[in-house]
Design a protein around this motif. Structure first.
Motif, short mmCIF file in Angstrom:
data_model
loop_
_atom_site.label_atom_id
_atom_site.label_comp_id
_atom_site.label_asym_id
_atom_site.label_seq_id
_atom_site.Cartn_x
_atom_site.Cartn_y
_atom_site.Cartn_z
N LEU A 72 0.83 -1.21 0.00
CA LEU A 72 0.00 0.00 0.00
C LEU A 72 0.86 1.26 0.00
O LEU A 72 0.54 2.25 -0.68
N VAL A 73 1.95 1.22 0.76
CA VAL A 73 2.87 2.37 0.77
C VAL A 73 3.41 2.62 -0.63
O VAL A 73 3.41 3.75 -1.14
N GLN A 74 3.88 1.56 -1.29
CA GLN A 74 4.43 1.71 -2.63
C GLN A 74 3.37 2.15 -3.63
O GLN A 74 3.65 2.93 -4.55
N GLN A 75 2.16 1.65 -3.46
CA GLN A 75 1.08 2.06 -4.35
C GLN A 75 0.81 3.56 -4.23
O GLN A 75 0.55 4.24 -5.23
N ALA A 76 0.85 4.07 -3.02
CA ALA A 76 0.60 5.50 -2.82
C ALA A 76 1.64 6.33 -3.57
O ALA A 76 1.29 7.27 -4.31
N TRP A 77 2.90 6.00 -3.39
CA TRP A 77 3.96 6.78 -4.04
C TRP A 77 3.96 6.57 -5.55
O TRP A 77 4.31 7.48 -6.31
N ARG A 78 3.58 5.38 -6.00
CA ARG A 78 3.66 5.07 -7.43
C ARG A 78 2.46 5.60 -8.22
O ARG A 78 2.61 5.96 -9.39
N THR A 79 1.29 5.63 -7.61
CA THR A 79 0.07 5.92 -8.38
C THR A 79 -0.59 7.25 -8.04
O THR A 79 -1.53 7.64 -8.74
#
Length: 372
Positions: A145-152
């Motif tokens: 979820l953390v990576q999704q926030a920064w990526r999307t």
């Protein structure tokens, strides 16, 4: 007046280009790979650019084997077993959680799903559904979820905040499932940066990590971002945090390299000072990092992170032989700073590697003189 502004612009441009254009005996440059004067990294046994692995900073064959199995079969159990057998307090568990989360995130980006189509990363959803009390799956989901926030999403937007709030809740769930595991709290450091935790809240979170893994290099790198000038701190606060970590680092700890990461995070976008990379602050940080990698365990999974950053600074500082000594230890993997900031990490790394080879040979080096 227009002529005056043109003259000022030319002078400023001259300051920027002069160090690059200045000719010295040891000056090097890149030429076309087919040019007869081109230095060939292959002569040193280095991997071809297209063979460079952008997923990880260094080798972890167990992780690669399991990642391949999980993505090929979409069965999460290999990842579950690998994390269950990985020491909770160590650096490797954090790296593996990041790798699994990153793999699921990239799968979803490549296959977002649609009518009649299964979205990418489905194995992580199944993992959470079938084993909701599994600490490894919970940690991977939180980091996903953390990576999704920064990526999307874009920081500061409602979409970003919604995903980060979900990630924060997931970090809390993962922490409850593994009270002694620092990994959920390390994942939350990125949430704290994204949501702008007040300093008191951030320091409370940091104390939880120090209680569980006081010398965790990955945690210190994640915390450093919060204290940087571009986020919620300043150059002085970031340097102070990094230098304090280096000062209390036990023998053999890579925390002695923290000041180099602080310097990197505050590099000027345009460098108008000749010899900046030979300056006292950079030289001191580089020497600290060199000492750290020389005294650390050879199997420390964070070694590669430090060596990659050293290559960047050593090449910029025209310390060709020292750069080559680092390259022979890390070549093949480029999933680390500074290359990971590029849209093409392998190409970025290859440019610096070619410069190191060219500089090394321009000063009398050859494959025969490079120790292995």
């Amino acid at each position: 007046m227009e002529i005056l502004w043109v003259l000022i612009a030319l002078v400023m441009l001259g300051f920027v280009l002069l160090p690059v254009l200045r000719r010295r005996r040891s000056a090097v440059g890149l030429v076309h790979p087919g040019h007869p004067d081109a230095a060939d990294p292959a002569n040193y046994g280095f991997a071809r650019e297209e063979e460079l692995d952008i997923r990880m900073p260094g080798p972890d064959q167990d992780l690669l084997d399991v990642l391949d199995l999980v993505q090929r079969t979409q069965d999460y159990r290999g990842a579950q077993q690998l994390l269950a057998g990985t020491e909770a307090e160590g650096e490797r568990r954090w790296q593996r959680v990041q790798a699994f989360a990153g793999a699921a995130s990239l799968e979803l980006a490549q296959r977002p799903g649609g009518v009649g189509e299964t979205p990418g990363g489905q194995w992580l959803r199944v993992w959470r559904a079938e084993a909701p009390k599994d600490a490894g799956g919970a940690a991977v989901h939180a980091e996903f979820l953390v990576q999704q926030a920064w990526r999307t999403a874009t920081p500061g937007t409602d979409e970003f905040r919604i995903i980060m709030e979900e990630a924060k809740a997931a970090c809390g769930e993962a922490a409850l499932l593994a009270p002694g595991d620092p990994v959920p709290y390390i994942a939350e450091l990125s949430v704290a940066r994204g949501l702008g935790y007040p300093r008191e809240d951030f320091e409370q979170l940091w104390l939880k990590i120090l209680d569980r893994a006081p010398n965790h290099m990955g945690a210190h790198l994640a915390a450093l971002h919060y204290w940087c000038e571009k986020w919620h701190g300043s150059r002085e606060l970031a340097y102070s945090f990094a230098e304090a970590a280096a000062a209390r680092a036990p023998q053999g700890s890579l925390l002695a390299a923290m000041p180099l990461f602080a310097v990197f995070e505050h590099l000027p976008e345009v460098n108008l000072v000749s010899g900046f990379y030979q300056s006292e602050v950079v030289t001191k940080a580089v020497h600290g990092a060199l000492h750290a990698v020389h005294s650390a365990r050879r199997d420390d999974p964070m070694q590669a992170h430090v060596r990659h950053l050293l290559v960047f600074f050593l090449v910029r500082g025209e310390r060709w032989a020292e750069a080559m000594n680092q390259l022979i230890l890390i070549d093949g993997h480029v999933g680390a700073l500074p290359w990971s900031l590029s849209t093409d990490p392998a190409a970025e790394f290859a440019v610096y590697r070619a410069l190191a080879v060219a500089g090394y040979e321009a000063n009398g080096g050859s494959p025969a003189t490079l120790p292995h």
